[in-house]
Design an enzyme around this catalytic site. Sequence first.
Site, PDB file in Angstrom:
ATOM      1  N   GLN A  37       0.804  -1.220   0.000  1.00  0.00           N
ATOM      2  CA  GLN A  37       0.000   0.000   0.000  1.00  0.00           C
ATOM      3  C   GLN A  37       0.845   1.281   0.000  1.00  0.00           C
ATOM      4  OE1 GLN A  37      -2.602  -1.802   3.342  1.00  0.00           O
ATOM      5  NE2 GLN A  37      -4.012  -0.486   2.252  1.00  0.00           N
ATOM      6  N   HIS A  57      -1.988  -5.409 -12.639  1.00  0.00           N
ATOM      7  CA  HIS A  57      -1.418  -5.196 -13.979  1.00  0.00           C
ATOM      8  C   HIS A  57      -2.257  -5.910 -15.043  1.00  0.00           C
ATOM      9  CE1 HIS A  57       2.849  -4.296 -12.222  1.00  0.00           C
ATOM     10  NE2 HIS A  57       2.066  -3.241 -12.232  1.00  0.00           N
ATOM     11  N   ASP A  70       2.363   0.396  -8.028  1.00  0.00           N
ATOM     12  CA  ASP A  70       3.673   0.527  -8.684  1.00  0.00           C
ATOM     13  C   ASP A  70       4.546   1.586  -8.002  1.00  0.00           C
ATOM     14  OD1 ASP A  70       2.712  -1.344 -10.405  1.00  0.00           O
ATOM     15  OD2 ASP A  70       2.872  -0.135 -12.227  1.00  0.00           O
ATOM     16  N   ASN A 184      -1.476 -10.816   8.583  1.00  0.00           N
ATOM     17  CA  ASN A 184      -2.496  -9.801   8.777  1.00  0.00           C
ATOM     18  C   ASN A 184      -3.817 -10.266   8.179  1.00  0.00           C
ATOM     19  OD1 ASN A 184      -3.419  -6.924   9.290  1.00  0.00           O
ATOM     20  ND2 ASN A 184      -3.898  -7.162   7.111  1.00  0.00           N
ATOM     21  N   TYR A 329     -12.593  -1.848  12.892  1.00  0.00           N
ATOM     22  CA  TYR A 329     -13.020  -0.598  12.248  1.00  0.00           C
ATOM     23  C   TYR A 329     -14.457  -0.211  12.568  1.00  0.00           C
ATOM     24  CZ  TYR A 329      -8.720  -0.611   9.569  1.00  0.00           C
ATOM     25  OH  TYR A 329      -7.395  -0.556   9.227  1.00  0.00           O
ATOM     26  N   GLU A 383      -4.765  -2.278  14.135  1.00  0.00           N
ATOM     27  CA  GLU A 383      -5.341  -1.319  13.181  1.00  0.00           C
ATOM     28  C   GLU A 383      -6.666  -0.816  13.733  1.00  0.00           C
ATOM     29  OE1 GLU A 383      -5.846  -2.532   9.069  1.00  0.00           O
ATOM     30  OE2 GLU A 383      -3.932  -3.603   9.116  1.00  0.00           O
TER      31      GLU A 383
HETATM   32  C1  BGC Z   1      -6.309  -3.954   6.132  1.00  0.00           C
HETATM   33  C2  BGC Z   1      -5.640  -2.725   5.561  1.00  0.00           C
HETATM   34  C3  BGC Z   1      -6.691  -1.829   4.938  1.00  0.00           C
HETATM   35  C4  BGC Z   1      -7.628  -1.395   6.033  1.00  0.00           C
HETATM   36  C5  BGC Z   1      -8.691  -0.397   5.628  1.00  0.00           C
HETATM   37  C6  BGC Z   1      -7.584  -3.663   6.860  1.00  0.00           C
HETATM   38  O1  BGC Z   1      -8.507  -4.661   6.574  1.00  0.00           O
HETATM   39  O2  BGC Z   1      -5.420  -4.675   6.917  1.00  0.00           O
HETATM   40  O3  BGC Z   1      -4.670  -3.124   4.647  1.00  0.00           O
HETATM   41  O4  BGC Z   1      -6.142  -0.756   4.257  1.00  0.00           O
HETATM   42  O5  BGC Z   1      -8.280  -2.518   6.540  1.00  0.00           O
HETATM   43  O6  BGC Z   1      -9.614  -0.950   4.763  1.00  0.00           O
END
Ligand code: BGC
Length: 481
Positions: A37, A57, A70, A184, A329, A383
């Site tokens: 990323q 690609h 890229d 991950n 999230y 995260e």
């Molecule tokens: C992932 C990240 C992603 C983030 C936001 C997670 O599921 O590990 O790579 O960018 O969520 O969507």
Amino acid sequence: MLKLILLATVLAVAAAQTAVNQFPEGFLLGAATAAYQIEGGWNEDGKGENIWDHMLHEHPEYGTNGNNGDVACDSYHKYQEDVQMLKALNANVYRFSISWARILPTGDVDVINQPGIEYYNNLINELLANGIQPMVTMYHWDLPQALQYIGGWPNPLLADYFVEYARVLFENFGDRVKWWITFNEPASFTGGYGSSGLQAPSQNASGIGDYLATHTVLRAHGLVYHLYDEQYRATQNGSVGITLNIAGTEPLTNSTEDLEAVERSLQFEAGHYAHPIFSQDGDYPAIMRERVDANSAAEGRPRSRLPTFTQEEIAYLRGSSDFFGVNHYYTNIVTSGESGISPSKTRDSGIVSTAIRPYPWAFRNILNWIANEYPGYPIIVTENGFAALGYGGLNDTYRIIYYRAYLTALLQAVNTDGVPLIGYTAWSLMDNLEWNSGFTVKYGLYEVDFDSPNRTRTPKDSVAFLSQVYGSREVPQDYFY
Ligand code: BGC
């Protein structure tokens, strides 16, 4: 043993806490990224192709606006600036991933790419020189394409390739890296062999390939944990864990049916990966075994779509982690019912998700659920973050509101509920390639100008907020609104 020492320290530190809005001493606070990323340099200095390079690609239409990794944020060349950004955040930890194909272009140890090793050595040294601990994800979705040509994760042999890759990482970086995350979000990337059509490598074997891929990934995790335990822990003194994605999961109503749906959903979404590693009994959750076996039989198959561990494998995997990494999230509101194509993991779970919401209190519930379901493991939130579709710009008040609420909930879990949390890395240090959504979905604390060859980084308002939180080690009760 190590996890018990870690846990005892965490609990002692938490007990000494006074205010509910303060982080315990020693708590890790930082930001996270992933190689594909942000790095760019996709074929530079001997790097091999990976499945995301290959897919975007070959099929630019699988991405957004033809965007791919890229160049991305060009962190392959700008890592020193990235470290300064972390420093300005008052971060004491940086979670980043290593690109397998940058180190081993063929996926195997026949070629070890020295410039790749150098790149990560430079990044790690730069972090340490600035007082920031490296936390390394070994696999954040970017399998060397050469290993996809032999079937990718559903091929059981991949576990052996992964362990050899991990050995190269321990040998080269283990003197300085003390936090290792094997994988991950297996639930996300194994979808690339199931029904998540646009997740690389986009192999559509729903309800079969994803279960097979998970089986290899879990075995690979166990091998790497034991490799570290037996050959590196004594001299390197680090910790090895895994990161799972666990959304908040709340019932649509308080009916028994919906409460059961919550539990079933958690077992399919989290338990699939966590139960074999973190539970007392090991193996896949009983409810998965029951439902997938029954569905497979009803479909007229001679075997279950969910593979089986041997007794030896169950014992080997059980307890194979020093900490529990969780990405979180949002929250799903669930009820019982049929959804998803047949066969699929969703269909097997018997869950219908009716809405997705950002509920900080549900985050607190999930942290408590993990601590109760898998006692004895320190937890790291690897995260957490927010992207508002269509919103960009530097004035990201909505992101400050999100972080403040979620960090408040996290501290309630730590200081009020006694959840053994030891760290937090926000997603993400900077705007980056949001996989199939390209550069249109922005999670960054720093804005990146993708139109400029310099990939100029500029702090958003949330940087001022989080640097205050990280610097003062507390979440302010009021913050300019
Ligand atoms: C992932 C990240 C992603 C983030 C936001 C997670 O599921 O590990 O790579 O960018 O969520 O969507």
